[in-house]
Design an enzyme around this catalytic site. Structure first.
Site, mmCIF file in Angstrom:
data_model
loop_
_atom_site.group_PDB
_atom_site.id
_atom_site.type_symbol
_atom_site.label_atom_id
_atom_site.label_comp_id
_atom_site.label_asym_id
_atom_site.label_seq_id
_atom_site.Cartn_x
_atom_site.Cartn_y
_atom_site.Cartn_z
ATOM 1 N N ALA A 63 0.853 -1.184 0.000
ATOM 2 C CA ALA A 63 0.000 0.000 0.000
ATOM 3 C C ALA A 63 0.890 1.236 0.000
ATOM 4 C CB ALA A 63 -0.904 -0.019 1.224
ATOM 5 N N GLY A 102 -0.417 -4.938 0.676
ATOM 6 C CA GLY A 102 -1.582 -4.709 -0.157
ATOM 7 C C GLY A 102 -1.466 -5.346 -1.525
ATOM 8 N N GLU A 105 -2.557 -8.854 -1.004
ATOM 9 C CA GLU A 105 -4.001 -8.839 -0.740
ATOM 10 C C GLU A 105 -4.790 -8.610 -2.031
ATOM 11 O OE1 GLU A 105 -4.644 -7.381 3.775
ATOM 12 O OE2 GLU A 105 -3.610 -5.934 2.501
ATOM 13 N N GLU A 125 3.202 -6.302 7.138
ATOM 14 C CA GLU A 125 2.657 -5.158 7.882
ATOM 15 C C GLU A 125 3.057 -5.150 9.353
ATOM 16 O OE1 GLU A 125 -0.170 -5.671 4.385
ATOM 17 O OE2 GLU A 125 1.006 -6.958 5.695
#
Length: 690
Positions: A63, A102, A105, A125
């Site tokens: 992300a 991310g 994901e 993370e």
């Protein structure tokens, strides 16, 4: 569609390409056009399958961390993934480089994942004090099983493509042009027909899990967290996947994420993430770098051998020099033994061991260093010895070779001034064991050439080190502050604290061990020799050394160690010695609290850091944090001493330092002007001088 997302249709297969250099982070300006593309392709009858790929050197590597803590711009990642899961035609993520956070994901939102053979996949993370916030904790267990997912998420460590394939995370691994393979894979899957089940609806692997075994594994991992909140939250989120329906587990994951992202620990860990990257930056981006192919290391002892291994591990040829053939063979033998241990643990392949050993050339002749581009001395910590070594290097090293000292304390300007090429001299302060410890203090001397400095900063990254550039002073940044932290240790003992009480205050704070445990581990004789060389003394530690109590290696130090034991137990003889020395000085023992221990050790640590900033020995407060987290074990959840000072309250630190300065008269407690300004302004910025 946009500069960040483009779509090409190849005979019915839509290739959606994300192009957001350098790492294809899932910023809002990527998510928005990606969502639009998915909506359009979902309803396009001529499209039979969708491949999500990335331009550049990597798949989505995470992300956009700069968006954390700010209002979320829609669509967020969860919405993008949820949209992917509404598409009934097959969707395929084509993963090259890294699919982290991310990025993974996003890939978990696809029906299938294919990878380049060199790809790595993970959810890191936790290293930012967070957990995966885009559904990673509820989708990954459905592919690889709950225990495997738990280990991946709590450790934050990535897996390679082959391991991901074996675990069920990746459906195929390819060599060659990945996009072509992915399109062919998607086309064949579409030809076979569906229905295609989203990951969210695959519960088979969850049913395999023994909840008691899972809880035992989670408890073991929690022990290693040492007070960090994120690993525990990660384990809870994965457990929710086993006990709650998908949507409830997803909502619970989000609630945990929101709580963590607002926490001091996550703020501290995100601060360190950016601090490490900032520390590696030098003014003058276009400074040329010198070519480094062969590295010379002088001294094959513990430190020299570790430094040599660090460079061999990074792919460099190494000439290792010793004063005698016996010492050389002993050093090479220890290197061989270290690599053999790595092979036995499974952390190094046998082929890699042989390849690394082949990169070593042993010698007892300084002339053999003539071919080296960088030469590092790791000899005895004595100025006369260092100067003698550099004199020999001045005679044999080729023009332009960088000459480095591994000194922990000594004046590098004095060493550089003793030879004819001071512009080539700098400090490379490795931390022991040098092949393992990440920190490298790069010490810039007054006459160090900019290209020499730029070269070693780049080199540090290539051998996997976290580099921080510092200036010349006694002890540089880390050891100078360490001296301030330890300046009251003996006084605390004499006034009534025990070694185990002080160590407990440190471990309760979050340190891996306390100062007396660390002293015993490193060897009390090291500090003893250094004190004697500087005309200093420490009444308790010196007496222990005079008695031959050097710590773990002798079975006795501040603690007692049973044969082979790494953990010590309190020693009544040491406590009796402390009381005896206190009585000689007329000191009446009293109860000392953990708060007082922190005030008299960690507050001076911060104060010394402020002085270092004032003197421009360190360029940034965050550089000091990087040094202390990576080299000395300062708790990552507190972000380093200078970041922690903001959490603790600089005004409180100043007030208590003033208190102890008035009570003891010791300079170590006199608040630095910059610390006082920090208390007033909240900033560590040093005022510009005319």
């Amino acid at each position: 569609m946009s500069n960040s997302v483009s779509v090409v249709i190849d005979n019915g297969v839509a290739i959606v390409t994300i192009d957001n250099p350098p790492v294809n982070a899932l910023s809002f300006h990527v998510r928005e056009p990606l969502m639009q593309a998915l909506f359009a392709l979902r309803d396009e009858a001529s499209v039979t399958a969708i491949v999500i790929a990335c331009a550049g050197r990597t798949f989505v590597a995470g992300a956009d961390i700069t968006e954390f803590g700010k209002p979320v711009q829609q669509p967020d990642l969860r919405a993008v993934v949820a949209t992917l899961e509404t598409i009934t035609k097959p969707t395929v993520a084509a993963i090259h480089g890294t699919a982290f956070g991310g990025g993974l994901e996003l890939a978990l939102g696809c029906h299938f994942r294919v990878a380049d053979a060199g790809a790595r996949l993970g959810l890191p993370e936790v290293k930012l004090g967070l957990l995966p916030g885009g559904g990673g904790t509820v989708r990954l267990p459905r592919l690889v099983g709950a225990v495997k997912a738990l280990k991946m998420i709590v450790s934050g460590s990535p897996v390679g493509a082959d391991e991901a394939h074996a675990a069920g995370l990746v459906d195929a691994v390819f060599e060659g042009d990945l996009t072509t393979h992915a399109v062919n894979f998607a086309r064949e899957i579409a030809r076979k027909g569906g229905p295609f089940t989203p990951v969210r609806d695959r519960d088979e692997r969850l049913g395999e899990t023994d909840l008691a075994a899972f809880d035992a594994e989670a408890a073991e991992l929690a022990k290693k967290a040492r007070g960090l909140e994120a690993p525990v939250a990660c384990a809870q989120a994965v457990r929710n996947t086993l006990t709650l329906p998908f949507d409830e587990a997803l909502a619970a994951e989000r609630a945990l994420f929101v709580k963590l992202v607002a926490s001091d620990q996550s703020r501290a860990q995100r601060h360190l993430f950016f601090a490490e990257r900032e520390a590696a930056k030098l003014p003058g981006k276009d400074t040329p770098k010198r070519r480094i192919a062969r590295v010379g290391v002088i001294g094959a002892g513990t430190m020299g051998g570790g430094i040599a291994m660090a460079f061999a591990n990074g792919g460099f040829s190494v000439t290792l020099l010793e004063t005698s053939e016996e010492a050389l063979q002993r050093g090479l033998g220890m290197i061989e033994k270290n690599y053999a241990v790595s092979v036995s643990r499974g952390s190094l392949a046998e082929d890699a061991r042989r390849q690394r050993l082949a990169q070593f050339k042993g010698s007892t002749d300084y002339a053999d260093l003539a071919e080296c581009d960088l030469i590092i001395e790791a000899v005895f910590e004595d100025m006369a010895v260092k100067k003698e070594v550099f004199g020999k290097l001045d005679a044999v090293a080729k023009p332009g070779a960088i000459l480095a000292t591994n000194t922990s304390y000594l004046d590098i300007n004095e060493i550089a001034g003793s030879i004819s090429r001071p512009q080539d001299v700098l400090g490379l302060h490795f931390f022991s064991p040098a092949n393992v410890m990440k920190l490298l203090e790069i010490v810039r001397a007054d006459k160090t050439a900019p290209d020499a400095l730029a070269t070693v900063v780049d080199l540090a990254r290539r051998i996997g080190k976290v580099a921080v550039v510092v200036g010349v002073c006694h002890g540089f940044v880390g050891n100078r502050m360490l001296a301030a932290r330890g300046s009251e240790s003996e006084a605390l003992l004499l006034e009534g604290a025990t070694p185990s009480q002080i160590d407990k205050a440190f471990t309760d704070f979050g340190w891996p061990m306390g100062p007396f445990q660390m002293g015993d581990l490193a060897g009390l004789d090291i500090g003893w020799r250094n004190r004697k060389a500087r005309g200093l003394s420490a009444v308790i530690a010196d007496t222990l050394c005079e008695q031959g109590r050097f710590g773990q290696k002798t079975g006795r130090g501040f603690y007692l160690y049973e044969a082979g034991a790494r953990a010590g137990v309190p020693d009544p003889e040491v406590e009796a010695l402390i009381r005896e020395k206190a009585a000689e000085k007329g000191i009446e023992p009293r109860a000392i609290s953990a708060d007082e221990i922190i005030e008299r050790t960690l507050y001076p640590l911060v104060n010394e850091g402020a002085k270092i900033l004032e003197e421009k020995i360190a360029a940034r407060a965050s550089d000091i944090d990087v040094v202390w987290v990576n080299g000395y074990g300062f708790p990552i959840g507190k972000g380093g001493p200078m970041f922690w000072a903001g959490l603790e309250g600089a005004a409180k630190i100043v007030e208590r330092l003033d208190h102890w300065h008035q009570r003891t008269g010791k300079d170590v407690f006199k608040p630095a002007p910059l610390l006082k300004r920090m208390a007033d302004t909240g900033s560590w910025e040093v005022e510009a001088t005319a």
